[in-house]
Structures are given as C-alpha cells and as structure tokens.
Design a protein around this motif. Structure first.
Motif, PDB file in Angstrom:
ATOM      1  N   THR A 142      -6.194  14.757   1.699  1.00  0.00           N
ATOM      2  CA  THR A 142      -4.937  15.387   1.293  1.00  0.00           C
ATOM      3  C   THR A 142      -4.163  15.875   2.513  1.00  0.00           C
ATOM      4  OG1 THR A 142      -5.972  16.092  -0.776  1.00  0.00           O
ATOM      5  CG2 THR A 142      -3.916  17.170  -0.172  1.00  0.00           C
ATOM      6  N   TYR A 143      -4.871  16.394   3.484  1.00  0.00           N
ATOM      7  CA  TYR A 143      -4.245  16.856   4.734  1.00  0.00           C
ATOM      8  C   TYR A 143      -3.546  15.696   5.460  1.00  0.00           C
ATOM      9  CZ  TYR A 143      -4.101  17.933   9.723  1.00  0.00           C
ATOM     10  OH  TYR A 143      -3.706  18.070  11.030  1.00  0.00           O
ATOM     11  N   LEU A 144      -4.208  14.553   5.550  1.00  0.00           N
ATOM     12  CA  LEU A 144      -3.628  13.405   6.238  1.00  0.00           C
ATOM     13  C   LEU A 144      -2.366  12.914   5.531  1.00  0.00           C
ATOM     14  CD1 LEU A 144      -6.780  11.275   7.195  1.00  0.00           C
ATOM     15  CD2 LEU A 144      -5.403  12.735   8.687  1.00  0.00           C
ATOM     16  N   ILE A 145      -2.428  12.853   4.201  1.00  0.00           N
ATOM     17  CA  ILE A 145      -1.278  12.381   3.429  1.00  0.00           C
ATOM     18  C   ILE A 145      -0.108  13.356   3.547  1.00  0.00           C
ATOM     19  CG2 ILE A 145      -0.424  11.994   1.073  1.00  0.00           C
ATOM     20  CD1 ILE A 145      -3.141  10.784   0.415  1.00  0.00           C
ATOM     21  N   SER A 146      -0.412  14.635   3.526  1.00  0.00           N
ATOM     22  CA  SER A 146       0.642  15.649   3.501  1.00  0.00           C
ATOM     23  C   SER A 146       1.286  15.896   4.854  1.00  0.00           C
ATOM     24  CB  SER A 146       0.077  16.975   2.971  1.00  0.00           C
ATOM     25  OG  SER A 146      -0.445  16.798   1.681  1.00  0.00           O
ATOM     26  N   THR A 147       0.520  15.721   5.939  1.00  0.00           N
ATOM     27  CA  THR A 147       1.043  16.072   7.261  1.00  0.00           C
ATOM     28  C   THR A 147       1.123  14.891   8.223  1.00  0.00           C
ATOM     29  OG1 THR A 147      -1.125  16.568   8.221  1.00  0.00           O
ATOM     30  CG2 THR A 147      -0.024  18.341   7.002  1.00  0.00           C
ATOM     31  N   GLY A 148       0.561  13.753   7.831  1.00  0.00           N
ATOM     32  CA  GLY A 148       0.527  12.623   8.758  1.00  0.00           C
ATOM     33  C   GLY A 148      -0.435  12.854   9.906  1.00  0.00           C
ATOM     34  N   LEU A 263       1.471   6.422  -3.200  1.00  0.00           N
ATOM     35  CA  LEU A 263       1.553   5.002  -3.542  1.00  0.00           C
ATOM     36  C   LEU A 263       2.766   4.704  -4.413  1.00  0.00           C
ATOM     37  CD1 LEU A 263       0.276   2.186  -3.490  1.00  0.00           C
ATOM     38  CD2 LEU A 263      -1.097   2.854  -5.474  1.00  0.00           C
ATOM     39  N   PHE A 264       2.976   5.518  -5.449  1.00  0.00           N
ATOM     40  CA  PHE A 264       4.107   5.297  -6.348  1.00  0.00           C
ATOM     41  C   PHE A 264       5.444   5.523  -5.645  1.00  0.00           C
ATOM     42  CE2 PHE A 264       1.014   6.602  -9.891  1.00  0.00           C
ATOM     43  CZ  PHE A 264       0.688   5.273 -10.142  1.00  0.00           C
ATOM     44  N   ALA A 265       5.481   6.476  -4.729  1.00  0.00           N
ATOM     45  CA  ALA A 265       6.708   6.726  -3.972  1.00  0.00           C
ATOM     46  C   ALA A 265       7.059   5.516  -3.108  1.00  0.00           C
ATOM     47  CB  ALA A 265       6.554   7.969  -3.104  1.00  0.00           C
ATOM     48  N   ALA A 266       6.036   4.883  -2.541  1.00  0.00           N
ATOM     49  CA  ALA A 266       6.266   3.693  -1.725  1.00  0.00           C
ATOM     50  C   ALA A 266       6.776   2.537  -2.578  1.00  0.00           C
ATOM     51  CB  ALA A 266       4.973   3.295  -1.015  1.00  0.00           C
ATOM     52  N   ILE A 267       6.224   2.403  -3.772  1.00  0.00           N
ATOM     53  CA  ILE A 267       6.591   1.281  -4.645  1.00  0.00           C
ATOM     54  C   ILE A 267       7.970   1.472  -5.263  1.00  0.00           C
ATOM     55  CG2 ILE A 267       6.007   0.041  -6.760  1.00  0.00           C
ATOM     56  CD1 ILE A 267       3.056   0.630  -6.148  1.00  0.00           C
ATOM     57  N   PHE A 268       8.213   2.668  -5.828  1.00  0.00           N
ATOM     58  CA  PHE A 268       9.422   2.882  -6.623  1.00  0.00           C
ATOM     59  C   PHE A 268      10.582   3.524  -5.860  1.00  0.00           C
ATOM     60  CE2 PHE A 268       5.885   2.942  -9.726  1.00  0.00           C
ATOM     61  CZ  PHE A 268       6.264   1.840 -10.482  1.00  0.00           C
ATOM     62  N   LEU A 269      10.273   4.272  -4.792  1.00  0.00           N
ATOM     63  CA  LEU A 269      11.340   4.930  -4.044  1.00  0.00           C
ATOM     64  C   LEU A 269      11.561   4.308  -2.669  1.00  0.00           C
ATOM     65  CD1 LEU A 269      10.627   8.691  -4.873  1.00  0.00           C
ATOM     66  CD2 LEU A 269      12.182   7.099  -6.031  1.00  0.00           C
ATOM     67  N   GLY A 270      10.776   3.262  -2.371  1.00  0.00           N
ATOM     68  CA  GLY A 270      10.957   2.566  -1.102  1.00  0.00           C
ATOM     69  C   GLY A 270      10.437   3.321   0.100  1.00  0.00           C
ATOM     70  N   MET A 271       9.609   4.339  -0.110  1.00  0.00           N
ATOM     71  CA  MET A 271       9.059   5.099   1.015  1.00  0.00           C
ATOM     72  C   MET A 271       7.939   4.304   1.690  1.00  0.00           C
ATOM     73  SD  MET A 271       8.926   8.968  -0.546  1.00  0.00           S
ATOM     74  CE  MET A 271       8.383   9.618   1.033  1.00  0.00           C
ATOM     75  N   ARG A 272       7.769   4.536   2.983  1.00  0.00           N
ATOM     76  CA  ARG A 272       6.711   3.868   3.751  1.00  0.00           C
ATOM     77  C   ARG A 272       5.745   4.900   4.303  1.00  0.00           C
ATOM     78  NH1 ARG A 272       8.437   0.606   1.167  1.00  0.00           N
ATOM     79  NH2 ARG A 272       9.460  -1.375   1.699  1.00  0.00           N
ATOM     80  N   PHE A 273       4.467   4.566   4.304  1.00  0.00           N
ATOM     81  CA  PHE A 273       3.498   5.502   4.861  1.00  0.00           C
ATOM     82  C   PHE A 273       2.730   4.862   6.008  1.00  0.00           C
ATOM     83  CE2 PHE A 273       2.240   3.961   0.675  1.00  0.00           C
ATOM     84  CZ  PHE A 273       1.135   3.168   0.960  1.00  0.00           C
ATOM     85  N   SER A 274       2.277   5.715   6.909  1.00  0.00           N
ATOM     86  CA  SER A 274       1.646   5.261   8.147  1.00  0.00           C
ATOM     87  C   SER A 274       0.172   4.953   7.934  1.00  0.00           C
ATOM     88  CB  SER A 274       1.784   6.355   9.209  1.00  0.00           C
ATOM     89  OG  SER A 274       1.063   7.507   8.807  1.00  0.00           O
ATOM     90  N   LEU A 275      -0.460   4.475   9.006  1.00  0.00           N
ATOM     91  CA  LEU A 275      -1.899   4.209   8.956  1.00  0.00           C
ATOM     92  C   LEU A 275      -2.680   5.497   8.721  1.00  0.00           C
ATOM     93  CD1 LEU A 275      -2.324   1.626  11.875  1.00  0.00           C
ATOM     94  CD2 LEU A 275      -2.463   1.181   9.408  1.00  0.00           C
ATOM     95  N   VAL A 276      -2.181   6.597   9.264  1.00  0.00           N
ATOM     96  CA  VAL A 276      -2.848   7.893   9.053  1.00  0.00           C
ATOM     97  C   VAL A 276      -2.823   8.250   7.564  1.00  0.00           C
ATOM     98  CG1 VAL A 276      -2.753  10.368   9.524  1.00  0.00           C
ATOM     99  CG2 VAL A 276      -2.315   8.729  11.352  1.00  0.00           C
ATOM    100  N   GLU A 277      -1.677   8.057   6.918  1.00  0.00           N
ATOM    101  CA  GLU A 277      -1.572   8.344   5.491  1.00  0.00           C
ATOM    102  C   GLU A 277      -2.443   7.395   4.671  1.00  0.00           C
ATOM    103  OE1 GLU A 277       2.960  10.079   5.148  1.00  0.00           O
ATOM    104  OE2 GLU A 277       2.654   7.938   5.547  1.00  0.00           O
ATOM    105  N   LEU A 278      -2.518   6.136   5.079  1.00  0.00           N
ATOM    106  CA  LEU A 278      -3.414   5.192   4.411  1.00  0.00           C
ATOM    107  C   LEU A 278      -4.866   5.642   4.541  1.00  0.00           C
ATOM    108  CD1 LEU A 278      -1.886   1.729   5.390  1.00  0.00           C
ATOM    109  CD2 LEU A 278      -2.006   2.735   3.106  1.00  0.00           C
ATOM    110  N   GLY A 279      -5.181   6.233   5.715  1.00  0.00           N
ATOM    111  CA  GLY A 279      -6.529   6.778   5.911  1.00  0.00           C
ATOM    112  C   GLY A 279      -6.809   7.902   4.936  1.00  0.00           C
ATOM    113  N   GLY A 280      -5.802   8.742   4.686  1.00  0.00           N
ATOM    114  CA  GLY A 280      -5.950   9.810   3.704  1.00  0.00           C
ATOM    115  C   GLY A 280      -6.149   9.262   2.303  1.00  0.00           C
ATOM    116  N   PHE A 281      -5.407   8.228   1.971  1.00  0.00           N
ATOM    117  CA  PHE A 281      -5.548   7.565   0.672  1.00  0.00           C
ATOM    118  C   PHE A 281      -6.983   7.061   0.483  1.00  0.00           C
ATOM    119  CE2 PHE A 281      -5.211   3.760  -1.997  1.00  0.00           C
ATOM    120  CZ  PHE A 281      -4.497   4.244  -3.082  1.00  0.00           C
TER     121      PHE A 281
END
Length: 299
Positions: A142-148, A263-281
C-alpha cells in the motif's frame, strides 16, 4: 469447511474490488464536477442503506423491523453505524483534506497491523510467520502504491495524522462491531441499517438535501455505481466474507482495494503507474495468496 473458507475469501476479495471501482468513480466525479466529498458520503450512505433494506424486506420484511425490538442488538447496530461505517468514511475523507490521498491511504492501511495484533492479544495466540509476512506485504504494498516509494511525499499535518489513524480504527470497528449482529440478522439487513443511520447523521451535519449544480447523466451514473457497487454492494459483500473467514483474514484481503483502484484508474481514467507501483500491486496480491495458503494449512 474448505468450501466455506473459499467462499469467504471470494466475498472479501469481491468487496475490496467493489471499493476500488467506487474509488475510481469518485475520482472521476471530483475531476470533472464540483462536488463536496461530505455530500457524496452522505448521499451514498443514505441511498445504499435504503437499497439494502428494500432487498432485506423482500427476503424477510418482519425481520427488518424486528431487530429494533432487541435492545442489545440495537446498541451494536448504532456502534457499527456511527463508530464503524461513518467513522471510517468521514475520517478518511478528512485525512485526505488535511494531508493527501497517498498519505491517508497509507495510514488507513495500518488497520491490518492493528487488527492482527489486537486479535492476537484478545485470543492470546502468537502470530504465525505467514501472518507477519502478510502484514508486512500489505502495508509495504500500500505504501508503494500510495507514494511511489518516495517517503518525501508523506508530509502530513497533525490533523491529517489523527484523522488517518482514526480511519484505520474505523475499518477495524465496523469489521468487529458487525460480526455479532450479522451472524444473527444477516449482512444485508445490518449493513442497510448501518448505512442509513450513519448517512442520516452526516446528512444533517452537511445539509445533504442541497444538491450540487450541473450534475449531468454521466455524473448521476457515477453516483449510482458508487452507491450500488461500491457502497451497498462492497460493504455487504465484504462483511459476508467476514462472516465466513473472520475479521483478521478479511481485513488482510481488504488490502486489494488500493491495488484494484490503481488498476481500474489506469484502465478507465488513462492513468499510468510506475514499476514501483506495480511492485506494490504484486505485494498486495501476495497477501491474498498467503491468506489462502494459511487457511488451507489449517483444514
């Protein structure tokens, strides 16, 4: 027993995913319309409560009113509604107001640690290694996703810190306070009354009957999804999972919410997440797998 555990894991996961969808819809509304978060909280709680009570009435209309004839259960119901559902939602929004959404999410995720430690103390049992690892992965993910992964993003005021910690306690209280009455009355009925009671309280404070201007069809569609999927559906489904697998494991699986929202924000709102955020996922998904493995080992 194994089927019951699988059903519980499924319901808890679907509840968390529903919250993720609701979060994306809320973000869309705040990005495109002038809507106060307190108004949205009040409306979704009241309307979702009404929807759930209608569903409960179709199943057993006498039971809907009968719960009010048992004083002990009424006390649990008010505790669940005010100290649980309303506290969780209102304090989380306030934490965002006084800090930011990343910090608020990280602080709320501390409910995982508090819940496991609390239940370990109450039951006088030592935490298993898998639980310790799951706690670490849940919080770290959660920390990785929230703060990068950048701790410099977590500047926070005293009010933000207090509200964030209270939101974590809110998650715990609605999970714990719901269980004694859900086992007796069912999750749809209890969640319905809890939502309606909590929603009416905040509606009076925020004057929710004053509707924001310029809300078009898309805005009301988003609000409908938030009410039906994220609130009425999400909380009742998640609490069904609590009934089958208990509050500790359900709380861990609830950490799917930030991952699903990303994930849903990336799909429906066009947001992109970094490798760090993927690690959090990935860390949060491992939390779920550890929960399943731990449950299978016990049966």
């Amino acid at each position: 027993m194994k089927n019951k555990n699988l059903r519980g894991l499924f319901f808890a996961s679907m509840g968390a995913l529903s919250w993720g969808i609701s979060g994306v819809c809320s973000q869309y509304l705040f990005m495109n319309y002038v809507i106060d978060s307190s108004w949205l909280t009040a409306v979704r709680m009241v309307l979702s409560g009404i929807v759930l009570l209608i569903l409960a009435a179709f199943k057993d209309k006498d039971k809907v009113i009968k719960i009010w004839t048992v004083p002990k259960d009424v006390c649990w119901l008010f505790a669940f509604a005010i100290l649980g559902l309303l506290m969780c939602q209102y304090t989380f929004v306030s934490a965002i107001k006084y800090s930011d959404s990343a910090t608020a999410t990280v602080l709320q995720s501390l409910n995982v640690v508090i819940m496991i430690v609390f239940m370990s103390i109450v039951t006088r049992t030592r935490m298993k290694l898998s639980q310790v690892i799951a706690v670490f992965l849940a919080v770290f993910g959660t920390y990785l996703i929230s703060t990068g992964g950048n701790p410099g993003n977590m500047t926070i005021s005293t009010a933000g810190l207090v509200f964030g910690l209270l939101s974590a306690l809110g998650v715990i209280t609605y999970t714990l306070f719901s269980r004694p009455i859900i086992l007796k009355w069912g999750n749809i009925l209890v969640t319905g009354w809890g939502m309606l009671i909590g929603g009416l309280v905040i509606s009076i404070v925020t004057k929710a009957w004053i509707i924001p201007r310029d809300l078009d069809f898309i805005a009301w569609l988003m609000i409908a999804i938030i009410i039906l999927v994220g609130t009425a559906g999400g909380f009742s489904i998640f609490l069904e999972g609590v009934k089958h697998i208990g509050p500790v494991k359900a709380t861990l699986i609830g950490c799917l919410e930030p991952a699903s929202a990303t994930l849903f924000a990336a799909i429906f709102l066009g947001m992109r997440f970094s490798l760090v955020e993927l690690g959090g996922f990935f860390c949060i998904l491992l939390t779920v797998f550890l929960s399943v493995k731990d449950e299978d080992a016990e049966n």
